[in-house]
Design an enzyme around this catalytic site. Structure first.
Site, mmCIF file in Angstrom:
data_model
loop_
_atom_site.group_PDB
_atom_site.id
_atom_site.type_symbol
_atom_site.label_atom_id
_atom_site.label_comp_id
_atom_site.label_asym_id
_atom_site.label_seq_id
_atom_site.Cartn_x
_atom_site.Cartn_y
_atom_site.Cartn_z
ATOM 1 N N LYS A 54 86.268 -22.600 -23.981
ATOM 2 C CA LYS A 54 87.705 -22.401 -24.225
ATOM 3 C C LYS A 54 88.518 -22.697 -22.959
ATOM 4 O O LYS A 54 89.607 -23.275 -23.030
ATOM 5 C CB LYS A 54 87.944 -20.968 -24.695
ATOM 6 C CG LYS A 54 89.397 -20.590 -24.893
ATOM 7 C CD LYS A 54 90.075 -21.329 -26.029
ATOM 8 C CE LYS A 54 91.552 -20.982 -26.088
ATOM 9 N NZ LYS A 54 92.273 -21.564 -27.192
ATOM 10 N N LYS B 30 97.680 -17.223 -18.336
ATOM 11 C CA LYS B 30 96.451 -16.405 -18.240
ATOM 12 C C LYS B 30 95.207 -17.292 -18.361
ATOM 13 O O LYS B 30 94.255 -17.173 -17.592
ATOM 14 C CB LYS B 30 96.509 -15.358 -19.356
ATOM 15 C CG LYS B 30 95.289 -14.512 -19.560
ATOM 16 C CD LYS B 30 94.514 -14.692 -20.849
ATOM 17 C CE LYS B 30 95.172 -15.021 -22.113
ATOM 18 N NZ LYS B 30 94.305 -15.220 -23.274
HETATM 19 P P1 NAP Z 1 99.724 -12.016 -29.814
HETATM 20 O O1 NAP Z 1 100.606 -12.610 -30.856
HETATM 21 O O2 NAP Z 1 100.315 -11.434 -28.580
HETATM 22 O O3 NAP Z 1 98.800 -10.918 -30.558
HETATM 23 C C1 NAP Z 1 98.021 -9.978 -29.890
HETATM 24 C C2 NAP Z 1 97.966 -8.743 -30.755
HETATM 25 O O4 NAP Z 1 97.137 -7.756 -30.129
HETATM 26 C C3 NAP Z 1 99.340 -8.112 -30.954
HETATM 27 O O5 NAP Z 1 99.545 -7.849 -32.325
HETATM 28 C C4 NAP Z 1 99.238 -6.815 -30.146
HETATM 29 O O6 NAP Z 1 99.994 -5.765 -30.688
HETATM 30 C C5 NAP Z 1 97.778 -6.504 -30.252
HETATM 31 N N1 NAP Z 1 97.344 -5.628 -29.181
HETATM 32 C C6 NAP Z 1 97.505 -5.781 -27.847
HETATM 33 N N2 NAP Z 1 96.951 -4.757 -27.177
HETATM 34 C C7 NAP Z 1 96.436 -3.931 -28.133
HETATM 35 C C8 NAP Z 1 95.751 -2.701 -28.086
HETATM 36 N N3 NAP Z 1 95.471 -2.100 -26.918
HETATM 37 N N4 NAP Z 1 95.373 -2.117 -29.243
HETATM 38 C C9 NAP Z 1 95.641 -2.708 -30.432
HETATM 39 N N5 NAP Z 1 96.303 -3.888 -30.536
HETATM 40 C C10 NAP Z 1 96.690 -4.481 -29.398
HETATM 41 O O7 NAP Z 1 98.652 -13.077 -29.312
HETATM 42 P P2 NAP Z 1 98.013 -14.294 -30.140
HETATM 43 O O8 NAP Z 1 98.861 -15.495 -29.933
HETATM 44 O O9 NAP Z 1 97.663 -13.839 -31.498
HETATM 45 O O10 NAP Z 1 96.695 -14.528 -29.246
HETATM 46 C C11 NAP Z 1 95.556 -13.646 -29.330
HETATM 47 C C12 NAP Z 1 94.433 -14.271 -28.516
HETATM 48 O O11 NAP Z 1 94.113 -15.557 -29.068
HETATM 49 C C13 NAP Z 1 94.791 -14.496 -27.038
HETATM 50 O O12 NAP Z 1 93.677 -14.263 -26.226
HETATM 51 C C14 NAP Z 1 95.174 -15.970 -27.003
HETATM 52 O O13 NAP Z 1 94.963 -16.545 -25.722
HETATM 53 C C15 NAP Z 1 94.244 -16.548 -28.057
HETATM 54 N N6 NAP Z 1 94.724 -17.764 -28.728
HETATM 55 C C16 NAP Z 1 96.003 -17.875 -29.172
HETATM 56 C C17 NAP Z 1 96.424 -19.065 -29.791
HETATM 57 C C18 NAP Z 1 97.848 -19.265 -30.283
HETATM 58 O O14 NAP Z 1 98.213 -20.418 -30.589
HETATM 59 N N7 NAP Z 1 98.669 -18.227 -30.375
HETATM 60 C C19 NAP Z 1 95.534 -20.124 -29.957
HETATM 61 C C20 NAP Z 1 94.211 -19.965 -29.539
HETATM 62 C C21 NAP Z 1 93.814 -18.786 -28.920
HETATM 63 P P3 NAP Z 1 101.628 -5.717 -30.595
HETATM 64 O O15 NAP Z 1 102.081 -6.216 -31.945
HETATM 65 O O16 NAP Z 1 101.944 -4.279 -30.373
HETATM 66 O O17 NAP Z 1 102.029 -6.595 -29.441
#
Ligand code: NAP
Length: 298
Positions: free
Chosen positions: A177, A245
């Site tokens: 990744k 990050k």
């Molecule tokens: P995101 O929208 O910020 O979602 C993260 C989720 O985790 C949020 O709903 C957050 O809750 C929750 N969370 C954070 N801390 C928590 C805790 N302590 N307990 C319970 N829930 C918690 O991020 P994302 O875009 O989905 O990305 C998630 C991962 O996938 C990351 O590592 C990212 O690098 C990877 N990724 C993302 C993409 C993309 O295009 N977005 C693509 C590939 C990989 P809240 O609603 O309260 O914030």
């Protein structure tokens, strides 16, 4: 593995841009899915669609065989696993943790060793394909961990993705990744530079994108992110903060291994500048917004 795929009960923690649709696919495929998230809205939406509310990470673990994490960063994963009301307060030997978040490969190996002491197996299974891939269940999933654990979880991966590759042992998925994020970051910057140059020279950047899509410079990033840049639509998508990050992970790994990553370091600086402007929650295609500002186009 003691649990057959057909009877697997799935826990899903982290229901953001990616996790919410991924969990939804598992519900729609007929799995018993128990979810948890820090904020409530996504939990309620999934419960309305047939999932159960675990109430906490430990609450999820009590009723799941496989626990999937889709959290922002390494400290979030560590907190959910080992913090108060965390996963390890309720784990049983034979359970599997599948971390689909993008985090450090070094931390991943440490986490897997700690879970192994509890008799819990782990896969790292970060994804590529973005919000669209999550919504359409076409993610590329890069997996590290034991073959038998991978085989047990393969049916779950098939519900969420298309290109599912076991890269190697634990941590190998996160290394893959990091490589992916290097290519994506540098390519977005290349597209941003090309379209900004065309724009500044008074040439229609939409026509430039159209022409380039048929030639050697074509890429999915030119297609999707190029269109975002033309539209000035920088709603995420994939947040600048998260890509910053991910490049930290790549640069730290490269630094430790003696591999210079100069182009990665430059884009990392530009993501840092976006964060400094208060644009950390924009889509990573906002590299074009920064370049436009630096070029006097805004
Ligand atoms: P995101 O929208 O910020 O979602 C993260 C989720 O985790 C949020 O709903 C957050 O809750 C929750 N969370 C954070 N801390 C928590 C805790 N302590 N307990 C319970 N829930 C918690 O991020 P994302 O875009 O989905 O990305 C998630 C991962 O996938 C990351 O590592 C990212 O690098 C990877 N990724 C993302 C993409 C993309 O295009 N977005 C693509 C590939 C990989 P809240 O609603 O309260 O914030």
């Amino acid at each position: 593995m003691t649990v057959s795929a057909a009877r697997m009960r799935v826990g899903f923690i982290g229901l953001g841009i990616m996790g919410r649709p991924m969990a939804g696919h598992l519900v729609n495929a007929g799995y018993a899915v128990t979810v948890h998230n820090r904020s409530r809205a996504a939990v309620e939406a999934l419960v309305a669609g047939g999932a159960s509310d675990g109430g906490s990470p430990a609450g999820v673990v009590r009723v799941a065989d496989v626990i999937i994490l889709m959290l922002p960063d390494t400290p979030d994963v560590e907190q959910v696993l080992f913090g108060p009301q965390g996963v390890t307060e309720a784990t049983r030997p034979g359970q599997i943790v599948v971390d689909m978040s993008t985090i450090s490969p070094v931390a991943t190996r440490d986490i897997a060793a700690r879970l192994a002491e509890e008799g819990v197996a782990m896969l790292d299974a970060p994804v590529s394909g973005g919000q669209k891939g999550a919504a359409e269940a076409t993610l590329s999933i890069m997996v590290g961990g034991e073959q038998a654990v991978f085989d047990a979880c393969f049916p779950l991966f098939q519900v969420m993705g298309k290109n599912i590759v076991r890269i190697g042992e634990i941590g190998a998925g996160q290394v893959c990744k990091a490589c992916n994020q290097v290519v994506v970051a540098i390519t977005i910057q290349a597209v941003a530079e090309a379209l900004t140059l065309a724009n500044k020279l008074g040439v229609d950047s939409a026509k430039v994108r159209q022409a380039l899509l048929g030639g050697f410079a074509q890429s999915r990033i030119l297609d999707l992110h190029g269109q975002r840049m033309l539209d000035g639509n920088f709603q995420p998508g994939f947040r600048v903060n998260l890509h910053h990050k991910d490049l930290n992970i790549a640069l730290t790994s490269g630094g430790a291994a003696g591999v210079p990553l100069p182009a990665t370091a430059i884009v990392q600086q530009l993501f840092g500048a976006l964060r400094g402007r208060g644009d950390g929650d924009l889509d990573h295609s906002a590299l074009a917004k920064l370049l436009s500002a630096l070029s006097g186009l805004d």
